[in-house]
Every structure is written in C-alpha cells, then in structure tokens.
Design a protein around this motif. Structure first.
Motif: not given
Length: 605
Positions: A206-224
């Motif tokens: 969970l939320s290991e990298t900044r890229g993971e967090v930003e990609a998920h926020r772009e996809k869902t509108g929410l942080r992981p």
C-alpha cells in the motif's frame, strides 16, 4: 521436553520492558519461569554473556525471492517489478521451495523466528517452514487474472490454500492482495470475503511509491488508503506493507480502521521510494507498526538487526531529531508490536509466563558489543548487534537445526507392539516418503531423543578420539536421557562386546546394553530410532543444499552425486565446502587429488 536457558540477561519486552538477569525455563514449548528456575531440564544452554530476547518477527517478506537476490539492484520499483515478474514466471515449485528454505536458514541464523510472507505457491513455502522449524504467516497473493503468472484463478488458489493449511502449529495461512496497481475492487472484495469466511488475516502492499499513489488518484479520484477505506477493505484483519506516501488524514484512517503497517525502511531506501513512512505519527495516532525486511531483491538481506539500526537512523536523520525512533521503539517494532500487528501478541513477541518459547540467544561478548551494561543492552542490540551474534534460535521451545550431517536418535517404549504393527524397518530400506510418513506415528507412541552434531564438532572430537568412541559417547547420552531398563544399540565397532563396554563406561547408572550389528534390522525400537534420525538428517541435508545452491546428494561417500559435488566445489574454490567432515579420508583424498592435478597441469605447460 524441557529447556533451560541459564544465566542470561533476559530482554522480556513485557509491558514494563523489564530486564531480568537469570534463568529462563521452558516446558512443552511454553515459558514457565523467568528469572529463577528451581529445577533443571532435559537440555541446558549456558547463556552467560548473552542476551535472551523474543525471536524477531519479520512483518513483510517474499522469502522465495531469495533466488532473485542481486538480479535487480540499482533500479527503481517500476523497473524491478517487471524484471522480477519475468523471472517469477519461469520458477518451478521446486525453485520456490528451495528459495524459501534458503531464506528460512538465513532468518534462523540471525534470530528471526516468524515471518509474514506474500507470494504465490505458498504451499511450497509452507513445506520449507515445516522443514526449517520456524513460524510462517503465509499470505497467498491475489491480483487480477490479467496480471498474474499463476495457474488458474489467484482468488480460488488463495481460498484453497487457506482451507488446506488451517490448524497447522507452524503455518498460519492468510490472503494477500498485490496492490492497487494490479488488483481491482472486485479482487479486493473477494479477498476480504475469503478472510471473513475463513477467519484469516489479509496482507497487501500500500502506497509504496509516489507513482503508485498518483496513478491511482488519476484513475479513481482517491488516494489508495482513501479508496480502500471507501470500498470497505481496510480493517483489523489487514496488514499493509510500506505506507510511505500517506497523508496525516490517511494515517488517521488506518488508525480508525485498525489496520496495521509493516515498515520496510531498507527496501524503501534501496528502491528510492522518495519518501519516509511517517512511522512516528502512525505510532502517535495508535497505528500498530512492525518491521519488515521485504524481498531479498530489494533489501538484499534478512538480518533484522541491520533493519532495526536503519529504521532508527533513517528517522533521526530525516527529522533532525536524535530522540525520535529510539532503540527501544525499533526493538518493539521487531518483536511485540509485530506480534500485535498479526494479533498473536498473547502467544509470541515477548518473554512472559505461559507464552510460546520463541527466542533468540545473542552473544554480547564481541568486540563490537564491549563493554555492555544492563542499562545499555537495548541500544547495543539495535546499534551494534549483528545477525552473526545469534548463538541459538528457538521456536516453540525447540532449538532450530544447526546444519550438520551426523544425527543420532534414541527411542523408548514400554512395548514394541505398536512399532511392529507399523512395520518399521531399517531406515535405509525405506523410501524417503515412507520414512516421512512413519516418523510422526513413531513420535506418537514412543519417547524419543535426537542429537544433531555439526561437521565441525565431529572434526574436533575426532582429533581427540576415534569415531567409534565418539558414537559410544553419543549413544550413552541418549541412554542417560531416556533411562531405559534395557538399551539396544547398533554396534559401531567390529567387536560388538567391546562397543557395549565403551557405551557402559560412559554411563552413570547400571543398565543392560544389547549391542549387535544390524540392530536396526533386528529390533523394532532401533528401527524406529534409525527412521527418526534419517528423517532429521535428510532435512539437514536439504537445508545445506538450499544454502549452497547446488545438488549435493545424500552426503555419504558412496553417493556419486556427493562425490561429484565435492570434486566440482574443490576444483572451483580450492578448498572443501562448508559442513564437510574434513577429517574424513574421502574429503582429504579428494582435496589432495585436486591439488595434485593442479601441480600436474602447471608442469604440463
């Protein structure tokens, strides 16, 4: 079976974090006395000059990736994952088992008694756990089928694994989810459903990298973290690894949901995750945090001592505060807090009456830990300690195997009727599968003892006495422990009567000794002992094979595979490999022949 750890400095990790000088007594796998023991035990370990502490609990791991150590160094996570996945796709079940067993050996040697794993083919890792004797909290990883290299449905595989493994004393199964970058809401929901239906835990990245967090926020509108709370996945069953890129609101969400966190500072630094998990804030908000090494791809070791030191220094350096993340705090993360994260703090994680005896005995006699005083011992362990300082690792009151090829067993029964019904025979005439099946049945109907003698100890003893005299001493030790009226022994000397006399000279009480050649064929009780010894020796040899990373055969001089391995090792390294009985004529001959060949080759130029 009882075990007495005598004269150590006991780091209890109890609620008051007491330090106790004295003894620790274990009976039937549980701690029954701390400080003073009013009786002796079947086995006694002198712990003078040593700390006795709870065994470490590695809260996040991918142990089978031991085989991938070094293949993806100096690259970020986004590059490492596809490279590792390409290799993973080619691994066989045997590869996974060997990698896991090698990792277990490394952890045992450095004081880790439990680990929390996230992988596929966890059934093979479970086999390695049982063979090594440590505890495994094993999570079969799920992810969307579009991303998996598993055969079949990962969710169904996880469900089947949990159903099969529940109830094992050393293996605790659970369900894993790879992460939001490869698992949909449907996969997370199905994983949670299995966890609730089977009453097991959940484990995810969970939320290991900044890229993971930003990609998920772009996809869902929410942080992981926000998204997992929204879909109802977060909860007390969940341990989330990393949580590097989380906000304070997300920290409070983790606390609110009761989700625990595995802090993996070495892995995060090596992969340049670009941030530091806000562990001090997590602890302040009530999140239970433990320490994990993560995969050998991204660490590359499994020495929790090293990770404790890094955890403490990383937070001090980035906070500009030497007081933050004290030595006591990080020791907590590796012991009692990791146990709380897994909801097993009533059983392990501290040294208290009634708890399981999962322990590490750590020498404080090294130059790097001298001088030490009780008031500095925690700081010494965290800032100066090394995995190589570990003298013994104990799980459930059992000293875990010290790799070595000589194993001697003794079995005692009131009557051999049950053994006859099992049709026990000389172990050499039984298949490995048959021996493995018979061993637990023998243990149910008999009192038994085992002695495991490392190769280096054999060499030292052979400098003082013959091998026959040494074996007579070992047989006498077993007879002393079992205290039978009549002892049947397999004569290790050409003269059966002389071997009987050798054994009797070593005994401190009178007992009838029946010494015969081929006793393991003649007497069921000796057959049973030979089976237990062979099963244990086979496990020792598999562990050595895993450590060395090559086929070594049975270890007997009559085995062509063993001789081939020795010749190959000597040719490459110019010396005998670890765990070899260097006093054996076979070993000496092979080494001499190798050196002669080298001289001949030199002269031929």
């Amino acid at each position: 079976m009882s075990l007495l750890l005598r004269g150590g400095l006991i780091i209890t990790q109890d609620e008051k974090r007491r330090l106790v000088s004295g003894d620790l007594l274990v009976e039937d796998g549980r701690i029954v006395a701390v400080g003073e023991a009013d009786r002796t035990a079947d086995e006694v370990i002198d712990c003078s000059g040593c700390a006795v502490l709870p065994g470490f609990i590695n809260l996040h791991h991918h142990v089978a990736n031991t085989l991938l150590r070094g293949v993806a160094d100096d690259m970020p996570l986004e590059e490492m994952l596809p490279k590792a996945a390409a290799i993973d796709a080619k691994l066989t079940r045997r590869d996974v088992q060997i990698g896991a067993l090698l990792g277990c050996v490394e952890m045992i040697r450095s004081g880790t008694t439990s680990f929390h794993d996230l992988f596929y083919w966890e059934d093979e890792i479970a086999r390695a756990v049982r063979e090594s004797g440590m505890r495994g909290f094993l999570s079969w990883v799920t992810l969307d089928e579009a991303f998996t290299t598993q055969h079949g449905s990962p969710v169904k595989n996880a469900d089947a694994f949990v159903a099969k493994q529940k109830g094992d004393p050393l293996v605790t199964p659970s369900v894993g989810v790879q992460g939001v970058y490869s698992a949909s809401e449907e996969t997370y929901t199905k994983a949670k459903e299995i966890g609730e239906r089977r009453d097991v835990r959940l484990h995810t990245h969970l939320s290991e990298t900044r890229g993971e967090v930003e990609a998920h926020r772009e996809k869902t509108g929410l942080r992981p973290v926000e998204w997992l709370e929204k879909i109802g996945f977060l909860g007390e069953r969940v341990t989330a690894a990393h949580c590097v890129w989380v906000t304070m609101n997300e920290v409070r969400a983790l606390a609110r949901c009761g989700t625990s966190v595995a802090h993996c500072p070495v892995s995060n630094m090596k992969l340049a995750s670009g941030g530091v998990a806000p562990v001090p804030e997590m602890i302040e908000e009530g999140v239970v945090v433990g320490l994990g090494t993560d995969s050998p791809i991204s660490n590359n070791g499994m020495d929790v001592f090293a990770d404790m030191k890094v955890a403490a220094l990383l937070h001090k350096a980035t906070r500009w505060d030497a007081r933050v993340m004290s030595a006591q705090t990080v020791l907590d993360l590796a012991t009692i807090q990791a146990a709380r994260a897994l909801h097993v703090e009533q059983e392990i994680g501290s040294i208290e009456l009634g708890k399981r005896a999962d322990l590490a005995v750590v020498s404080l006699k090294g130059a790097h830990t001298t001088p030490f005083y009780p008031e500095t011992v925690i700081r010494h362990l965290v800032y100066s300690g090394r995995g190589s300082d570990v003298q013994a690792t104990i799980v459930d009151g059992q000293i875990l195997p010290v790799l070595g090829p000589l194993v001697v067993a003794g079995v005692a029964v009131e009557s051999d009727v049950a053994l006859r019904h099992m049709n026990v025979r000389d172990s050499k005439k039984l298949s490995p599968e048959k021996r493995e099946a018979l061993a637990p049945e023998i243990e149910k109907v008999a009192t038994w003892e085992l002695l495991v003698i490392p190769a280096e100890e054999i060499d030292m003893m052979r400098a003082e006495m013959s091998l026959n005299d040494f074996e007579a001493k070992l047989f006498a030790q077993l007879i002393e422990r079992l205290h039978p009226e009549t002892a049947y022994v397999d004569a290790a000397d050409v003269d059966e009567i002389e071997f009987k006399r050798r054994v009797q000279r070593e005994l401190r009480f009178a007992v009838e000794v029946v010494s015969q050649h081929n006793a393991d064929e003649l007497f069921p009780v000796v057959s049973a002992a030979s089976i237990l010894a062979k099963v244990r020796r086979d496990r020792e040899m598999r562990a050595i094979e895993a450590e060395i990373g090559d086929t070594i055969g049975s270890g007997y001089s009559s085995d062509p595979d063993t001789i081939t391995f020795l010749e190959k090792w000597i040719k490459k390294n110019g010396t005998l490999p670890p765990h070899t009985r260097t006093s054996w004529d076979t070993a000496r001959r092979l080494l001499a022949e190798s050196r002669n060949r080298k001289l001949d080759e030199f002269g031929g130029r």
